[in-house]
Design a protein around this motif. Structure first.
Motif, PDB file in Angstrom:
ATOM      1  N   ASP A  26      29.151  31.684  51.853  1.00 51.57           N
ATOM      2  CA  ASP A  26      29.050  32.864  50.993  1.00 51.57           C
ATOM      3  C   ASP A  26      29.944  33.985  51.500  1.00 51.57           C
ATOM      4  OD1 ASP A  26      27.240  31.544  49.396  1.00 51.57           O
ATOM      5  OD2 ASP A  26      25.455  32.563  50.203  1.00 51.57           O
ATOM      6  N   ALA A  27      29.975  34.174  52.829  1.00 50.30           N
ATOM      7  CA  ALA A  27      30.843  35.209  53.401  1.00 50.30           C
ATOM      8  C   ALA A  27      32.299  34.874  53.142  1.00 50.30           C
ATOM      9  CB  ALA A  27      30.572  35.349  54.897  1.00 50.30           C
ATOM     10  N   ARG A  28      32.642  33.635  53.292  1.00 48.58           N
ATOM     11  CA  ARG A  28      34.038  33.203  53.031  1.00 48.58           C
ATOM     12  C   ARG A  28      34.380  33.395  51.561  1.00 48.58           C
ATOM     13  NH1 ARG A  28      39.068  32.819  54.412  1.00 48.58           N
ATOM     14  NH2 ARG A  28      40.069  30.926  53.727  1.00 48.58           N
ATOM     15  N   ILE A  29      33.427  33.063  50.660  1.00 51.33           N
ATOM     16  CA  ILE A  29      33.652  33.247  49.224  1.00 51.33           C
ATOM     17  C   ILE A  29      33.849  34.733  48.920  1.00 51.33           C
ATOM     18  CG2 ILE A  29      32.526  33.131  46.964  1.00 51.33           C
ATOM     19  CD1 ILE A  29      31.338  30.437  47.881  1.00 51.33           C
ATOM     20  N   ARG A  30      33.003  35.612  49.503  1.00 48.30           N
ATOM     21  CA  ARG A  30      33.174  37.051  49.274  1.00 48.30           C
ATOM     22  C   ARG A  30      34.527  37.530  49.777  1.00 48.30           C
ATOM     23  NH1 ARG A  30      27.753  37.107  50.534  1.00 48.30           N
ATOM     24  NH2 ARG A  30      28.141  37.537  52.734  1.00 48.30           N
ATOM     25  N   GLU A  31      34.925  37.011  50.939  1.00 47.96           N
ATOM     26  CA  GLU A  31      36.227  37.399  51.488  1.00 47.96           C
ATOM     27  C   GLU A  31      37.355  36.968  50.559  1.00 47.96           C
ATOM     28  OE1 GLU A  31      38.956  35.834  55.113  1.00 47.96           O
ATOM     29  OE2 GLU A  31      36.841  36.207  55.596  1.00 47.96           O
ATOM     30  N   LEU A  32      37.241  35.728  50.047  1.00 47.11           N
ATOM     31  CA  LEU A  32      38.283  35.246  49.127  1.00 47.11           C
ATOM     32  C   LEU A  32      38.257  36.031  47.817  1.00 47.11           C
ATOM     33  CD1 LEU A  32      38.050  31.395  49.705  1.00 47.11           C
ATOM     34  CD2 LEU A  32      39.884  32.922  50.448  1.00 47.11           C
ATOM     35  N   GLU A  33      37.058  36.348  47.313  1.00 47.43           N
ATOM     36  CA  GLU A  33      36.961  37.140  46.090  1.00 47.43           C
ATOM     37  C   GLU A  33      37.592  38.512  46.281  1.00 47.43           C
ATOM     38  OE1 GLU A  33      32.778  37.145  45.218  1.00 47.43           O
ATOM     39  OE2 GLU A  33      32.925  35.358  43.953  1.00 47.43           O
ATOM     40  N   GLU A  34      37.373  39.104  47.465  1.00 47.08           N
ATOM     41  CA  GLU A  34      37.981  40.408  47.747  1.00 47.08           C
ATOM     42  C   GLU A  34      39.503  40.290  47.806  1.00 47.08           C
ATOM     43  OE1 GLU A  34      36.130  41.773  51.343  1.00 47.08           O
ATOM     44  OE2 GLU A  34      34.229  42.177  50.332  1.00 47.08           O
ATOM     45  N   ARG A  35      39.990  39.219  48.386  1.00 51.16           N
ATOM     46  CA  ARG A  35      41.454  39.031  48.450  1.00 51.16           C
ATOM     47  C   ARG A  35      42.022  38.818  47.050  1.00 51.16           C
ATOM     48  NH1 ARG A  35      42.830  34.735  52.907  1.00 51.16           N
ATOM     49  NH2 ARG A  35      44.942  35.160  52.198  1.00 51.16           N
ATOM     50  N   ILE A  36      41.285  38.017  46.238  1.00 53.72           N
ATOM     51  CA  ILE A  36      41.737  37.793  44.847  1.00 53.72           C
ATOM     52  C   ILE A  36      41.742  39.118  44.103  1.00 53.72           C
ATOM     53  CG2 ILE A  36      41.094  36.742  42.639  1.00 53.72           C
ATOM     54  CD1 ILE A  36      40.096  34.322  44.278  1.00 53.72           C
ATOM     55  N   GLN A  37      40.695  39.903  44.257  1.00 58.22           N
ATOM     56  CA  GLN A  37      40.616  41.198  43.591  1.00 58.22           C
ATOM     57  C   GLN A  37      41.772  42.080  44.039  1.00 58.22           C
ATOM     58  OE1 GLN A  37      38.319  41.897  41.279  1.00 58.22           O
ATOM     59  NE2 GLN A  37      39.236  43.863  40.919  1.00 58.22           N
ATOM     60  N   ALA A  38      42.033  42.054  45.341  1.00 57.85           N
ATOM     61  CA  ALA A  38      43.142  42.871  45.850  1.00 57.85           C
ATOM     62  C   ALA A  38      44.460  42.384  45.263  1.00 57.85           C
ATOM     63  CB  ALA A  38      43.171  42.810  47.369  1.00 57.85           C
ATOM     64  N   LEU A  39      44.654  41.067  45.176  1.00 60.41           N
ATOM     65  CA  LEU A  39      45.892  40.531  44.596  1.00 60.41           C
ATOM     66  C   LEU A  39      45.993  40.876  43.111  1.00 60.41           C
ATOM     67  CD1 LEU A  39      46.191  37.018  46.238  1.00 60.41           C
ATOM     68  CD2 LEU A  39      47.748  38.943  46.505  1.00 60.41           C
ATOM     69  N   ASN A  40      44.852  40.762  42.399  1.00 59.53           N
ATOM     70  CA  ASN A  40      44.854  41.119  40.981  1.00 59.53           C
ATOM     71  C   ASN A  40      45.194  42.589  40.791  1.00 59.53           C
ATOM     72  OD1 ASN A  40      44.314  38.606  39.984  1.00 59.53           O
ATOM     73  ND2 ASN A  40      42.081  38.926  39.894  1.00 59.53           N
ATOM     74  N   ASN A  41      44.630  43.421  41.638  1.00 59.43           N
ATOM     75  CA  ASN A  41      44.934  44.844  41.531  1.00 59.43           C
ATOM     76  C   ASN A  41      46.407  45.106  41.822  1.00 59.43           C
ATOM     77  OD1 ASN A  41      42.387  45.549  40.795  1.00 59.43           O
ATOM     78  ND2 ASN A  41      41.710  46.034  42.880  1.00 59.43           N
ATOM     79  N   ALA A  42      46.923  44.402  42.808  1.00 60.61           N
ATOM     80  CA  ALA A  42      48.331  44.625  43.170  1.00 60.61           C
ATOM     81  C   ALA A  42      49.248  44.123  42.063  1.00 60.61           C
ATOM     82  CB  ALA A  42      48.646  43.910  44.479  1.00 60.61           C
ATOM     83  N   THR A  43      48.958  42.987  41.465  1.00 64.26           N
ATOM     84  CA  THR A  43      49.834  42.472  40.422  1.00 64.26           C
ATOM     85  C   THR A  43      49.680  43.248  39.134  1.00 64.26           C
ATOM     86  OG1 THR A  43      48.197  40.821  39.818  1.00 64.26           O
ATOM     87  CG2 THR A  43      49.922  40.134  41.320  1.00 64.26           C
ATOM     88  N   SER A  44      48.512  43.789  38.868  1.00 57.82           N
ATOM     89  CA  SER A  44      48.345  44.551  37.642  1.00 57.82           C
ATOM     90  C   SER A  44      49.103  45.862  37.719  1.00 57.82           C
ATOM     91  CB  SER A  44      46.880  44.784  37.330  1.00 57.82           C
ATOM     92  OG  SER A  44      46.297  45.600  38.313  1.00 57.82           O
ATOM     93  N   LYS A  45      49.312  46.397  38.900  1.00 61.53           N
ATOM     94  CA  LYS A  45      50.091  47.623  39.058  1.00 61.53           C
ATOM     95  C   LYS A  45      51.561  47.343  38.753  1.00 61.53           C
ATOM     96  CE  LYS A  45      47.210  49.798  42.512  1.00 61.53           C
ATOM     97  NZ  LYS A  45      47.121  50.261  43.873  1.00 61.53           N
ATOM     98  N   TRP A  46      52.059  46.195  39.109  1.00 62.95           N
ATOM     99  CA  TRP A  46      53.453  45.857  38.919  1.00 62.95           C
ATOM    100  C   TRP A  46      53.763  45.531  37.463  1.00 62.95           C
ATOM    101  CZ3 TRP A  46      56.735  47.294  42.364  1.00 62.95           C
ATOM    102  CH2 TRP A  46      56.340  47.379  43.685  1.00 62.95           C
TER     103      TRP A  46
END
Length: 138
Positions: free
Chosen positions: A115-135
């Motif tokens: 679950d911790a690993r999944i949350r970490e990956l979800e946070e990374r995905i969210q961060a990547l989504n946020n970064a790509t949506s800005k571009w």
């Protein structure tokens, strides 16, 4: 016997009539003593029989008590054996329960790590989504 007794009494100065009367009294007294002795002997014999019967009854009671004690000791040993078997079974069940609990703890720990690993990956995905949506806007 009366002639002998009368001779003795005559020598002592008593008359033959007195001697015979005294002999009858002595004879009656001896007869009563003899009858009393027989009665006492019969009474003692009956008492001895009665005591012997009491002894036999007590011996039967002692034998019954010994048999009951032996039976109680056997039941006690059986109960102790059953208690020991139940304790061993309970120890085995407790050990099995502890093993299952440890297995479940490890599974919970592994699930928490996942679950911790999944949350970490979800946070990374969210961060990547946020970064790509800005571009996209540029």
């Amino acid at each position: 016997m009366s002639s002998c007794l009368s001779s003795v009494l005559a020598a002592l100065g008593a008359s033959a009539g007195d001697a015979e009367a005294e002999a009858g009294t002595v004879s009656a007294a001896l007869h009563r003593r003899l009858l009393a002795g027989w009665a006492a002997a019969r009474s003692e014999k009956e008492e001895a029989r009665s005591l012997a019967e009491e002894v036999r009854a007590l011996e039967r009671e002692v034998a019954a008590a010994a048999a009951a004690r032996d039976e109680a000791v056997a039941r006690k040993r059986e109960a102790e054996a059953r208690a020991e078997a139940a304790a061993a079974e309970l120890r085995g069940a407790a050990e099995g329960h502890e093993a299952r609990m440890e297995k479940l703890r490890r599974a919970v720990d592994a699930q928490e790590e996942k679950d911790a690993r999944i949350r970490e990956l979800e946070e990374r995905i969210q961060a990547l989504n946020n970064a790509t949506s800005k571009w996209r806007f540029f």
